[in-house]
Design a protein around this motif. Structure first.
Motif, PDB file in Angstrom:
ATOM      1  N   TYR A 140       0.884  -1.467   0.332  1.00 14.45           N
ATOM      2  CA  TYR A 140       0.094   0.211   0.332  1.00 14.45           C
ATOM      3  C   TYR A 140       0.775   0.983  -0.169  1.00 14.45           C
ATOM      4  N   TRP A 141       1.753   1.464   1.288  1.00 14.86           N
ATOM      5  CA  TRP A 141       2.281   2.257   1.077  1.00 14.86           C
ATOM      6  C   TRP A 141       3.651   3.303  -0.330  1.00 14.86           C
ATOM      7  N   PHE A 142       3.955   2.101  -0.609  1.00 14.74           N
ATOM      8  CA  PHE A 142       4.642   1.813  -1.771  1.00 14.74           C
ATOM      9  C   PHE A 142       4.030   2.004  -3.779  1.00 14.74           C
ATOM     10  N   GLY A 143       2.901   1.646  -3.300  1.00 14.92           N
ATOM     11  CA  GLY A 143       1.791   1.368  -4.395  1.00 14.92           C
ATOM     12  C   GLY A 143       1.818   2.764  -4.451  1.00 14.92           C
ATOM     13  N   VAL A 144       0.785   3.228  -3.210  1.00 17.16           N
ATOM     14  CA  VAL A 144       0.624   4.582  -3.188  1.00 17.16           C
ATOM     15  C   VAL A 144       1.604   5.466  -4.203  1.00 17.16           C
ATOM     16  N   ILE A 145       2.679   5.281  -4.135  1.00 12.80           N
ATOM     17  CA  ILE A 145       4.166   6.341  -4.578  1.00 12.80           C
ATOM     18  C   ILE A 145       4.521   6.179  -5.415  1.00 12.80           C
ATOM     19  N   PHE A 146       3.376   5.085  -6.393  1.00 13.79           N
ATOM     20  CA  PHE A 146       3.577   4.075  -7.244  1.00 13.79           C
ATOM     21  C   PHE A 146       2.666   5.062  -8.590  1.00 13.79           C
ATOM     22  N   LEU A 147       1.489   5.250  -8.159  1.00 15.94           N
ATOM     23  CA  LEU A 147       0.576   5.532  -8.809  1.00 15.94           C
ATOM     24  C   LEU A 147       0.849   7.131  -8.702  1.00 15.94           C
ATOM     25  N   GLN A 148       1.901   7.855  -8.451  1.00 19.25           N
ATOM     26  CA  GLN A 148       1.957   9.031  -8.154  1.00 19.25           C
ATOM     27  C   GLN A 148       2.507   9.677  -9.635  1.00 19.25           C
ATOM     28  N   PHE A 149       4.062   8.960 -10.226  1.00 15.02           N
ATOM     29  CA  PHE A 149       4.398   8.519 -11.304  1.00 15.02           C
ATOM     30  C   PHE A 149       3.758   8.039 -12.881  1.00 15.02           C
ATOM     31  N   MET A 150       3.255   6.462 -12.741  1.00  9.45           N
ATOM     32  CA  MET A 150       2.939   5.358 -13.290  1.00  9.45           C
ATOM     33  C   MET A 150       1.098   5.174 -13.061  1.00  9.45           C
ATOM     34  N   SER A 151       1.515   3.861 -14.290  1.00  8.23           N
ATOM     35  CA  SER A 151      -0.426   3.621 -14.250  1.00  8.23           C
ATOM     36  C   SER A 151      -0.992   2.489 -13.450  1.00  8.23           C
ATOM     37  N   GLN A 152      -2.296   2.155 -13.220  1.00  8.45           N
ATOM     38  CA  GLN A 152      -2.756   1.935 -12.443  1.00  8.45           C
ATOM     39  C   GLN A 152      -2.211   0.495 -13.634  1.00  8.45           C
ATOM     40  N   ARG A 153      -2.139   0.099 -14.616  1.00  9.74           N
ATOM     41  CA  ARG A 153      -1.669  -1.231 -15.552  1.00  9.74           C
ATOM     42  C   ARG A 153      -0.169  -1.696 -15.421  1.00  9.74           C
ATOM     43  N   LEU A 154       0.652  -0.664 -14.555  1.00  5.13           N
ATOM     44  CA  LEU A 154       2.029  -0.498 -15.298  1.00  5.13           C
ATOM     45  C   LEU A 154       2.282  -1.979 -13.285  1.00  5.13           C
ATOM     46  N   LEU A 155       1.206  -0.860 -12.572  1.00  2.69           N
ATOM     47  CA  LEU A 155       1.582  -1.478 -11.051  1.00  2.69           C
ATOM     48  C   LEU A 155       0.766  -2.998 -11.558  1.00  2.69           C
ATOM     49  N   LEU A 187      10.571   9.833   1.925  1.00  4.30           N
ATOM     50  CA  LEU A 187       9.723   9.518   2.741  1.00  4.30           C
ATOM     51  C   LEU A 187      10.000   9.660   4.406  1.00  4.30           C
ATOM     52  N   ASN A 188       8.915  10.083   5.472  1.00  3.59           N
ATOM     53  CA  ASN A 188       9.961  10.339   6.383  1.00  3.59           C
ATOM     54  C   ASN A 188       9.037   8.623   7.524  1.00  3.59           C
ATOM     55  N   LEU A 189       9.720   8.609   7.856  1.00  4.95           N
ATOM     56  CA  LEU A 189      10.103   7.071   8.538  1.00  4.95           C
ATOM     57  C   LEU A 189       9.810   7.554  10.087  1.00  4.95           C
ATOM     58  N   LEU A 190       8.679   6.790  10.861  1.00  2.00           N
ATOM     59  CA  LEU A 190       8.676   7.127  12.072  1.00  2.00           C
ATOM     60  C   LEU A 190       9.827   6.468  13.425  1.00  2.00           C
ATOM     61  N   PHE A 191      10.741   7.431  14.052  1.00  3.56           N
ATOM     62  CA  PHE A 191      11.719   7.266  14.946  1.00  3.56           C
ATOM     63  C   PHE A 191      13.359   8.232  14.358  1.00  3.56           C
ATOM     64  N   ILE A 192      13.031   7.642  12.510  1.00  5.89           N
ATOM     65  CA  ILE A 192      14.157   7.995  11.915  1.00  5.89           C
ATOM     66  C   ILE A 192      14.001   9.751  10.833  1.00  5.89           C
ATOM     67  N   GLY A 193      13.233   9.793  10.585  1.00  9.85           N
ATOM     68  CA  GLY A 193      12.740  11.032   9.677  1.00  9.85           C
ATOM     69  C   GLY A 193      13.267  10.945   8.161  1.00  9.85           C
ATOM     70  N   PRO A 194      13.003  11.701   7.347  1.00  5.89           N
ATOM     71  CA  PRO A 194      13.257  11.650   5.929  1.00  5.89           C
ATOM     72  C   PRO A 194      14.208  10.542   5.925  1.00  5.89           C
ATOM     73  N   ILE A 195      14.171   9.919   4.657  1.00  2.08           N
ATOM     74  CA  ILE A 195      15.203   8.884   4.763  1.00  2.08           C
ATOM     75  C   ILE A 195      14.746   8.789   2.653  1.00  2.08           C
ATOM     76  N   ARG A 196      15.951   8.986   1.729  1.00  5.04           N
ATOM     77  CA  ARG A 196      15.031   8.789   0.046  1.00  5.04           C
ATOM     78  C   ARG A 196      15.283   7.214   0.097  1.00  5.04           C
ATOM     79  N   LEU A 197      14.128   7.410  -0.858  1.00  4.88           N
ATOM     80  CA  LEU A 197      14.031   5.871  -1.217  1.00  4.88           C
ATOM     81  C   LEU A 197      14.691   4.871  -1.728  1.00  4.88           C
ATOM     82  N   LYS A 198      15.857   5.386  -2.173  1.00  7.56           N
ATOM     83  CA  LYS A 198      17.310   4.885  -2.598  1.00  7.56           C
ATOM     84  C   LYS A 198      18.180   3.802  -1.966  1.00  7.56           C
TER      85      LYS A 198
END
Length: 298
Positions: free
Chosen positions: A93-108, A165-176
Motif C-alpha cells: 500500500y505505502w509504495f503502491g501509492v507512491i508508484f501511482l503518482q508517477f505511473m499507471s494502474q496497468r504498470l503497477l 519518505l518520513n519514517l517513524l523515529f528516523i525522519g526523512p530518508i530517500r527511497l534508494k
C-alpha cells in the motif's frame, strides 16, 4: 433508500477500486477463505487432511511444479499467517501509492505480477542449483506477495531514487536507501530459516530494478502483463459493440516520433528532478497535469 449489505459494500468497493485496491482485496480474500477452511477441518478433527497450501504455494521441486504450474501465479496471492500478510500489504500500500503518482494502474499490476514470477523463478533456480538446498528441495514451497511487493518497491525507488519518505523515529530518508537496505538484508538473510523467501524477494527486486531502468529508456518489460490486462478489461460478451468510427491521420515519421518522445521525456525528467529536490507539492498545476497525462497514456 436501500441499504447495501456488508458483502455488497465490499463487492462495490472492489469494483470501484483501482489496481492497488484489487490486489490487496484478492490477497485478503484468499487469506480469509484459506483460514476459514482450516478452522472447519480443525473442528472436524481432520486438520491432518487439510493440504490446500500444496495447491496454492509454488514448489521448488520441478516434478511437483510440472503437475501444478498455476502455482507460479497463485503463490503471490497466498498467505497463511496474519503477520506475513499484514506486513506485505502495508508495504504494498505505502509504495503502491507512491508508484501511482508517477505511473499507471496497468504498470503497477505488471510490475507486481512480473516481480512475483521473477521471484518464483530465482527461488526455483537456487533450490535446484545449490547443493545446500538438496535435502529440503522435495518438500520446499514458497508463498506470499513479498516478491511482487519488492518489485514495486524497487521499481519506484529506482525510478525516483531521491524522493524521501518520513519514517517513524528516523525522519526523512530517500527511497534508494530504503531499497538498498532491504536488498542487503535479504542477501544476508539467505543463510537463515527462510532462505527461499529471501531469494524470491531478490528476484522480485531485480525485476523491479530492470523495469525502472528500461522504462526510463522507453522499454516496457511488463508489457505482456499490461497487454493481457487490457485485453481482459475490453472483453464484455454481454454488451453490444459500438459502431466503429475511423479517423484518418497521417502517421508520424520515425524522426518526428523520436523528436516528440525525447521532448516529452526531457519535460518528465525535469519534473521528477523538481520533485526529488522540493517534493510533489512544489509542482505547478500544469506540471501535475503533465504527470497525470503521462500515467494515463501508459
Amino acid at each position: 433508500m436501500n441499504r447495501m449489505s456488508i458483502a455488497e459494500e465490499i463487492l462495490q468497493s472492489f469494483k470501484k477500486g483501482g489496481t492497488l485496491v484489487k490486489i490487496i482485496y484478492i490477497n485478503l480474500a484468499v487469506y480469509i477463505l484459506y483460514n476459514l477452511l482450516f478452522v472447519f477441518f480443525y473442528l472436524s478433527n481432520a486438520a491432518h487432511l487439510f493440504n490446500l497450501s500444496a495447491y496454492l504455494a509454488v514448489p521448488a521441486y520441478l516434478p511437483s511444479l510440472f503437475l501444478r504450474p498455476w502455482t507460479l501465479v497463485t503463490y503471490m496471492f497466498f498467505h497463511e499467517g496474519f503477520l506475513h500478510i499484514l506486513f506485505n500489504l502495508l508495504w504494498l500500500y505505502w509504495f503502491g501509492v507512491i508508484f501511482l503518482q508517477f505511473m499507471s494502474q496497468r504498470l503497477l499490476l505488471g510490475v507486481y505480477i512480473m516481480g512475483g514470477l521473477a521471484g518464483a523463478f530465482l527461488y526455483i533456480l537456487f533450490y535446484n542449483t545449490f547443493p545446500v538446498f538438496s535435502s529440503a528441495l522435495p518438500a520446499s514451497y514458497a508463498l506470499g506477495a513479498s516478491a511482487g511487493v519488492l518489485g514495486v518497491v524497487m521499481a519506484i525507488s529506482t525510478y525516483t531514487p531521491n524522493l524521501s519518505l518520513n519514517l517513524l523515529f528516523i525522519g526523512p530518508i530517500r527511497l534508494k536507501y530504503i531499497a538498498l537496505f532491504t536488498v542487503v538484508l535479504d542477501i544476508i538473510s539467505i543463510a537463515g530459516s527462510n532462505s527461499g523467501g529471501h531469494i524470491a524477494h531478490l528476484g522480485g527486486a531485480l525485476m523491479g530494478f530492470l523495469f525502472a531502468r528500461g522504462f526510463k529508456k522507453g522499454y516496457n518489460l511488463v508489457k505482456p502483463i499490461t497487454f493481457l490486462a487490457n485485453a481482459f478489461s475490453n472483453v464484455n460478451i454481454f454488451s453490444r459493440k459500438p459502431k466503429m468510427r475511423v479517423n484518418y491521420k497521417r502517421p508520424l515519421t520515425d524522426m518526428e516520433y523520436n523528436q516528440i518522445r525525447n521532448e516529452k521525456q526531457k519535460e518528465i525528467d525535469r519534473i521528477l528532478d523538481k520533485i526529488s529536490k522540493s517534493g510533489y507539492d512544489s509542482l505547478s498545476a500544469e506540471e501535475k497535469k503533465t504527470l497525470f497525462n503521462m500515467k494515463s497514456n501508459l
